[in-house]
Every structure is written in structure tokens, then in C-alpha cells.
Design a protein around this motif. Structure first.
Motif, PDB file in Angstrom:
ATOM      1  N   PHE A 174      16.784  31.071  56.541  1.00  0.00           N
ATOM      2  CA  PHE A 174      17.421  32.374  56.421  1.00  0.00           C
ATOM      3  C   PHE A 174      18.471  32.520  57.511  1.00  0.00           C
ATOM      4  CE2 PHE A 174      13.406  32.793  54.313  1.00  0.00           C
ATOM      5  CZ  PHE A 174      13.701  33.562  53.203  1.00  0.00           C
ATOM      6  N   VAL A 175      19.629  33.055  57.125  1.00  0.00           N
ATOM      7  CA  VAL A 175      20.732  33.283  58.054  1.00  0.00           C
ATOM      8  C   VAL A 175      21.244  34.707  57.892  1.00  0.00           C
ATOM      9  CG1 VAL A 175      21.438  30.848  58.016  1.00  0.00           C
ATOM     10  CG2 VAL A 175      22.517  32.468  56.438  1.00  0.00           C
ATOM     11  N   LYS A 176      21.989  35.172  58.881  1.00  0.00           N
ATOM     12  CA  LYS A 176      22.732  36.428  58.767  1.00  0.00           C
ATOM     13  C   LYS A 176      24.153  36.069  58.330  1.00  0.00           C
ATOM     14  CE  LYS A 176      19.826  39.562  60.340  1.00  0.00           C
ATOM     15  NZ  LYS A 176      19.409  40.725  59.600  1.00  0.00           N
ATOM     16  N   ASP A 177      24.649  36.761  57.309  1.00  0.00           N
ATOM     17  CA  ASP A 177      26.030  36.532  56.905  1.00  0.00           C
ATOM     18  C   ASP A 177      26.961  37.266  57.859  1.00  0.00           C
ATOM     19  OD1 ASP A 177      26.253  39.217  56.090  1.00  0.00           O
ATOM     20  OD2 ASP A 177      26.381  38.748  53.954  1.00  0.00           O
ATOM     21  N   SER A 178      28.238  37.195  57.621  1.00  0.00           N
ATOM     22  CA  SER A 178      29.226  37.794  58.512  1.00  0.00           C
ATOM     23  C   SER A 178      29.114  39.309  58.590  1.00  0.00           C
ATOM     24  CB  SER A 178      30.633  37.415  58.039  1.00  0.00           C
ATOM     25  OG  SER A 178      30.860  37.945  56.728  1.00  0.00           O
ATOM     26  N   GLU A 179      28.422  39.919  57.625  1.00  0.00           N
ATOM     27  CA  GLU A 179      28.298  41.374  57.560  1.00  0.00           C
ATOM     28  C   GLU A 179      26.939  41.875  58.018  1.00  0.00           C
ATOM     29  OE1 GLU A 179      31.401  42.803  56.683  1.00  0.00           O
ATOM     30  OE2 GLU A 179      31.655  40.652  57.027  1.00  0.00           O
ATOM     31  N   GLY A 180      26.089  40.968  58.510  1.00  0.00           N
ATOM     32  CA  GLY A 180      24.773  41.344  59.005  1.00  0.00           C
ATOM     33  C   GLY A 180      23.668  41.330  57.968  1.00  0.00           C
ATOM     34  N   ASN A 181      23.976  40.888  56.738  1.00  0.00           N
ATOM     35  CA  ASN A 181      22.972  40.786  55.682  1.00  0.00           C
ATOM     36  C   ASN A 181      22.203  39.486  55.832  1.00  0.00           C
ATOM     37  OD1 ASN A 181      24.044  43.112  54.116  1.00  0.00           O
ATOM     38  ND2 ASN A 181      25.786  41.751  53.831  1.00  0.00           N
TER      39      ASN A 181
END
Length: 122
Positions: free
Chosen positions: A104-111
Motif C-alpha cells: 500500500f502506498v499514498k498517492d500524490s493526493e494523500g489517498n
């Protein structure tokens, strides 16, 4: 019935576009600005990035979880490192004889975005 579209929150379409182009390995299909909508094609399912959309938890199938993380680079926030989540004995939820790897990662928008790959068991 078939899933047609998933919406994900994005405050900055340029930043989100760069992130998802890198992750997916493909450019956006369409952008409408205004009102601020960005679309990607996920094998016939539209991914809509939109400032008015709520946050969703996306699970994206990738060929190799670690390779996807490597492609995103050191700047991506890894929430959960690659690990085996499930061993598929039958085809009910994935290919039989495969381990399901997730990260799991955070995308550029914090999702949060889940990455999944199926790896044949040795």
C-alpha cells in the motif's frame, strides 16, 4: 452488470496525472478543465480523478508489486511494504497455485492505493 468507473479525489490534477502516469505506465485518456476531471483507462474501467470526489481505496493489479514501487521511486510513501496476503488454493479469488502479494502506498493526493500481484508458488 460491469464496473464502468471509479472516482478518486485529487486536489492537483497535474500532480495526480504525473503520479498515475508513472504508476500505470500510460498517459491519461482525457482531461476536462474546467471543471477539473482527469480520466485514465484501466482495461475498460475508467479511473476519474476529481477534486469533488471522495477518497476511495483503490486496489490495482500490477505485474510485480516491487517493480511498481521501484517505478514510483523513493518519494512515494509506502504505507505497507510488499507481503504475501493470501495463498490461492483454488480460483475463487485469484489464480490457483499463486500467492497474492500486496503493498500500500499514498498517492500524490494523500489517498491510499493498494498494489496487488499474483506470483506462482514455487
Amino acid at each position: 452488470m460491469r464496473l464502468l468507473q471509479v472516482a478518486q479525489h485529487a486536489d492537483d490534477l497535474d500532480r495526480a496525472s504525473a503520479f498515475y502516469e508513472t504508476l500505470l505506465g500510460t498517459p491519461a485518456r482525457a482531461r476536462f478543465d474546467p471543471p477539473g476531471l482527469l480520466f485514465f483507462d484501466l482495461d475498460g474501467v475508467r479511473l476519474l480523478l476529481d477534486g469533488n470526489a471522495p477518497t476511495a481505496l483503490l486496489y490495482l493489479r500490477v505485474d510485480d508489486v516491487q517493480a511498481a514501487l521501484d517505478r514510483l521511486g523513493a518519494e512515494v510513501e509506502v504505507v505497507s511494504a510488499p507481503h504475501v496476503i493470501f495463498a490461492h488454493e483454488d480460483d475463487a479469488l485469484g489464480p490457483a497455485g499463486h500467492d497474492e502479494w500486496q503493498a500500500f502506498v499514498k498517492d500524490s493526493e494523500g489517498n491510499t492505493v493498494g498494489l496487488i500481484s499474483f506470483v506462482p508458488r514455487a
